[in-house]
Motif scaffolding. Sequence first.
Motif, PDB file in Angstrom:
ATOM      1  N   SER A 120       0.887  -1.196  -0.132  1.00 25.39           N
ATOM      2  CA  SER A 120      -0.007  -0.005  -0.088  1.00 25.39           C
ATOM      3  C   SER A 120       0.828   1.324  -0.088  1.00 25.39           C
ATOM      4  O   SER A 120       0.252   2.314   0.078  1.00 25.39           O
ATOM      5  CB  SER A 120      -0.891   0.038   1.051  1.00 25.39           C
ATOM      6  N   THR A 121       2.107   1.132  -0.146  1.00 26.58           N
ATOM      7  CA  THR A 121       3.059   2.317  -0.084  1.00 26.58           C
ATOM      8  C   THR A 121       3.695   2.342  -1.387  1.00 26.58           C
ATOM      9  O   THR A 121       4.139   1.442  -2.208  1.00 26.58           O
ATOM     10  CB  THR A 121       4.184   2.250   1.085  1.00 26.58           C
ATOM     11  N   LEU A 122       4.084   3.695  -1.787  1.00 30.59           N
ATOM     12  CA  LEU A 122       5.001   4.054  -2.916  1.00 30.59           C
ATOM     13  C   LEU A 122       6.297   4.060  -2.376  1.00 30.59           C
ATOM     14  O   LEU A 122       6.637   4.727  -1.464  1.00 30.59           O
ATOM     15  CB  LEU A 122       4.538   5.212  -3.564  1.00 30.59           C
ATOM     16  N   ARG A 123       7.273   3.647  -3.169  1.00 32.48           N
ATOM     17  CA  ARG A 123       8.666   3.798  -2.930  1.00 32.48           C
ATOM     18  C   ARG A 123       9.516   4.545  -4.032  1.00 32.48           C
ATOM     19  O   ARG A 123       9.283   4.037  -5.108  1.00 32.48           O
ATOM     20  CB  ARG A 123       9.635   2.409  -2.335  1.00 32.48           C
ATOM     21  N   LYS A 124      10.448   5.645  -3.806  1.00 36.80           N
ATOM     22  CA  LYS A 124      10.879   6.288  -4.824  1.00 36.80           C
ATOM     23  C   LYS A 124      12.124   5.203  -5.483  1.00 36.80           C
ATOM     24  O   LYS A 124      12.986   4.904  -4.650  1.00 36.80           O
ATOM     25  CB  LYS A 124      11.771   7.556  -4.569  1.00 36.80           C
ATOM     26  N   GLN A 125      12.024   5.125  -6.590  1.00 32.84           N
ATOM     27  CA  GLN A 125      13.119   4.049  -7.304  1.00 32.84           C
ATOM     28  C   GLN A 125      14.104   4.766  -8.029  1.00 32.84           C
ATOM     29  O   GLN A 125      15.216   4.477  -7.988  1.00 32.84           O
ATOM     30  CB  GLN A 125      12.455   3.076  -8.091  1.00 32.84           C
ATOM     31  N   TYR A 126      13.674   5.740  -8.784  1.00 28.83           N
ATOM     32  CA  TYR A 126      14.534   6.690  -9.880  1.00 28.83           C
ATOM     33  C   TYR A 126      14.186   8.142  -9.795  1.00 28.83           C
ATOM     34  O   TYR A 126      13.001   8.434 -10.060  1.00 28.83           O
ATOM     35  CB  TYR A 126      14.515   5.841 -10.839  1.00 28.83           C
ATOM     36  N   THR A 127      14.911   8.996  -9.788  1.00 31.47           N
ATOM     37  CA  THR A 127      14.749  10.371  -9.770  1.00 31.47           C
ATOM     38  C   THR A 127      16.010  10.916 -10.747  1.00 31.47           C
ATOM     39  O   THR A 127      16.996  10.679 -10.336  1.00 31.47           O
ATOM     40  CB  THR A 127      14.543  11.210  -8.733  1.00 31.47           C
ATOM     41  N   GLY A 128      15.579  11.588 -11.857  1.00 31.99           N
ATOM     42  CA  GLY A 128      16.594  11.995 -12.840  1.00 31.99           C
ATOM     43  C   GLY A 128      16.332  12.396 -14.190  1.00 31.99           C
ATOM     44  O   GLY A 128      14.973  12.578 -14.381  1.00 31.99           O
ATOM     45  N   ASP A 129      17.190  12.059 -15.198  1.00 32.23           N
ATOM     46  CA  ASP A 129      16.742  12.400 -16.393  1.00 32.23           C
ATOM     47  C   ASP A 129      16.213  11.057 -17.062  1.00 32.23           C
ATOM     48  O   ASP A 129      16.751  10.235 -17.043  1.00 32.23           O
ATOM     49  CB  ASP A 129      18.049  12.812 -17.226  1.00 32.23           C
ATOM     50  N   TRP A 130      15.282  11.468 -18.248  1.00 33.48           N
ATOM     51  CA  TRP A 130      14.518  10.270 -18.941  1.00 33.48           C
ATOM     52  C   TRP A 130      14.774  10.902 -20.391  1.00 33.48           C
ATOM     53  O   TRP A 130      14.759  12.015 -20.814  1.00 33.48           O
ATOM     54  CB  TRP A 130      13.134  10.402 -18.721  1.00 33.48           C
ATOM     55  N   VAL A 131      14.937   9.781 -21.275  1.00 38.31           N
ATOM     56  CA  VAL A 131      15.075  10.183 -23.019  1.00 38.31           C
ATOM     57  C   VAL A 131      14.508   9.129 -23.634  1.00 38.31           C
ATOM     58  O   VAL A 131      14.773   7.982 -23.168  1.00 38.31           O
ATOM     59  CB  VAL A 131      16.563  10.492 -23.204  1.00 38.31           C
ATOM     60  N   ASP A 132      13.327   9.376 -24.154  1.00 39.64           N
ATOM     61  CA  ASP A 132      12.619   8.147 -24.891  1.00 39.64           C
ATOM     62  C   ASP A 132      12.066   7.133 -24.168  1.00 39.64           C
ATOM     63  O   ASP A 132      12.257   6.080 -24.417  1.00 39.64           O
ATOM     64  CB  ASP A 132      13.446   7.867 -26.267  1.00 39.64           C
ATOM     65  N   ASP A 133      11.440   7.444 -22.796  1.00 44.24           N
ATOM     66  CA  ASP A 133      10.884   6.773 -22.123  1.00 44.24           C
ATOM     67  C   ASP A 133      11.998   5.730 -21.451  1.00 44.24           C
ATOM     68  O   ASP A 133      11.216   4.759 -20.763  1.00 44.24           O
ATOM     69  CB  ASP A 133       9.726   5.750 -22.936  1.00 44.24           C
ATOM     70  N   LYS A 134      13.071   5.911 -21.465  1.00 44.63           N
ATOM     71  CA  LYS A 134      14.134   5.359 -20.763  1.00 44.63           C
ATOM     72  C   LYS A 134      14.752   6.127 -19.614  1.00 44.63           C
ATOM     73  O   LYS A 134      15.158   7.433 -20.093  1.00 44.63           O
ATOM     74  CB  LYS A 134      15.062   4.640 -21.694  1.00 44.63           C
ATOM     75  N   LYS A 135      15.376   5.630 -18.798  1.00 43.95           N
ATOM     76  CA  LYS A 135      16.208   6.301 -17.694  1.00 43.95           C
ATOM     77  C   LYS A 135      17.575   6.474 -18.584  1.00 43.95           C
ATOM     78  O   LYS A 135      18.037   5.606 -19.115  1.00 43.95           O
ATOM     79  CB  LYS A 135      16.717   5.612 -16.597  1.00 43.95           C
ATOM     80  N   HIS A 136      18.159   7.954 -18.519  1.00 41.50           N
ATOM     81  CA  HIS A 136      19.194   8.021 -19.384  1.00 41.50           C
ATOM     82  C   HIS A 136      19.793   9.505 -18.748  1.00 41.50           C
ATOM     83  O   HIS A 136      18.982  10.508 -18.645  1.00 41.50           O
ATOM     84  CB  HIS A 136      18.723   8.422 -20.993  1.00 41.50           C
ATOM     85  N   GLY A 137      21.070   9.435 -18.710  1.00 41.24           N
ATOM     86  CA  GLY A 137      21.806  10.775 -18.103  1.00 41.24           C
ATOM     87  C   GLY A 137      21.632  10.815 -16.428  1.00 41.24           C
ATOM     88  O   GLY A 137      22.149   9.643 -16.022  1.00 41.24           O
ATOM     89  N   VAL A 138      22.024  12.196 -16.068  1.00 39.18           N
ATOM     90  CA  VAL A 138      22.116  11.899 -14.569  1.00 39.18           C
ATOM     91  C   VAL A 138      20.849  11.778 -13.789  1.00 39.18           C
ATOM     92  O   VAL A 138      19.791  12.227 -14.004  1.00 39.18           O
ATOM     93  CB  VAL A 138      22.419  13.519 -14.441  1.00 39.18           C
ATOM     94  N   GLY A 139      21.067  10.735 -12.943  1.00 40.50           N
ATOM     95  CA  GLY A 139      19.823  10.512 -11.960  1.00 40.50           C
ATOM     96  C   GLY A 139      20.564   9.622 -10.774  1.00 40.50           C
ATOM     97  O   GLY A 139      21.643   9.097 -10.867  1.00 40.50           O
ATOM     98  N   VAL A 140      19.368   9.329  -9.952  1.00 39.15           N
ATOM     99  CA  VAL A 140      19.823   8.683  -8.848  1.00 39.15           C
ATOM    100  C   VAL A 140      18.780   7.317  -8.908  1.00 39.15           C
ATOM    101  O   VAL A 140      17.639   7.564  -8.811  1.00 39.15           O
ATOM    102  CB  VAL A 140      19.495   9.277  -7.538  1.00 39.15           C
ATOM    103  N   PHE A 141      19.342   6.257  -8.801  1.00 41.34           N
ATOM    104  CA  PHE A 141      18.468   4.784  -8.704  1.00 41.34           C
ATOM    105  C   PHE A 141      18.805   4.304  -7.125  1.00 41.34           C
ATOM    106  O   PHE A 141      19.602   4.278  -6.818  1.00 41.34           O
ATOM    107  CB  PHE A 141      19.090   3.851  -9.435  1.00 41.34           C
ATOM    108  N   ILE A 142      17.550   4.208  -6.533  1.00 37.60           N
ATOM    109  CA  ILE A 142      17.418   3.834  -5.152  1.00 37.60           C
ATOM    110  C   ILE A 142      17.128   2.281  -5.130  1.00 37.60           C
ATOM    111  O   ILE A 142      15.906   2.137  -5.500  1.00 37.60           O
ATOM    112  CB  ILE A 142      16.434   4.910  -4.452  1.00 37.60           C
ATOM    113  N   PHE A 143      18.016   1.401  -4.460  1.00 39.17           N
ATOM    114  CA  PHE A 143      17.584   0.173  -4.478  1.00 39.17           C
ATOM    115  C   PHE A 143      16.857  -0.040  -3.175  1.00 39.17           C
ATOM    116  O   PHE A 143      16.763   0.597  -2.209  1.00 39.17           O
ATOM    117  CB  PHE A 143      18.827  -0.717  -4.429  1.00 39.17           C
ATOM    118  N   LYS A 144      16.014  -1.145  -3.175  1.00 37.04           N
ATOM    119  CA  LYS A 144      15.172  -1.618  -2.019  1.00 37.04           C
ATOM    120  C   LYS A 144      16.319  -1.939  -0.712  1.00 37.04           C
ATOM    121  O   LYS A 144      15.371  -1.364   0.357  1.00 37.04           O
ATOM    122  CB  LYS A 144      14.328  -2.851  -2.428  1.00 37.04           C
ATOM    123  N   ASN A 145      17.005  -2.285  -0.565  1.00 37.09           N
ATOM    124  CA  ASN A 145      17.959  -2.687   0.433  1.00 37.09           C
ATOM    125  C   ASN A 145      18.625  -1.648   0.848  1.00 37.09           C
ATOM    126  O   ASN A 145      19.372  -1.116   1.046  1.00 37.09           O
ATOM    127  CB  ASN A 145      18.636  -3.903   0.446  1.00 37.09           C
TER     128      ASN A 145
END
Length: 145
Positions: A120-145
């Motif tokens: 029932s919760t949302l966890r931020k997984q990625y914040t940053g740049d996107w290009v053509d519907d894909k993660k691309h460029g500068v960004g932060v990927f947050i793993f579950k553990n």
Amino acid sequence: VTSSETMLPVIRQPASSLKKENPMMVTSAMKEKFAERTGSRKTIFGVRPNDAYYEEKREIGVKSVKSFPFTGAEKYTGDWNVNVKEGFGTQTWTKGHKYEGEWVANKRDGKGTFYVSEGSTLRKQYTGDWVDDKKHGVGVFIFKN
């Protein structure tokens, strides 16, 4: 025409404008124009068939069905440009995942944040740049553990 006579401009109107139109009549072209998504919209919902409804209908008949024939699918709130997601918007998918950010031509493009649904919760997984519907460029990927 002599030089002493004044020339008046001729105004031509299309034949359709000369007809008196019924204000209560709504044509399909008018409906299409009204349905066109352009500019800022509050929320657009997608729907999909509800399997429980059709199963219930098959088993016990049409008169006693209690389920609704459609269930919620995805939801988009944001800017549109000629029926295309364009600008800033928020998309929520059926599994609960969510994207907030910039859109270009119906694709995630620009700065944005993607959240994954975990119960029932949302966890931020990625914040940053996107290009053509894909993660691309500068960004932060947050793993579950």
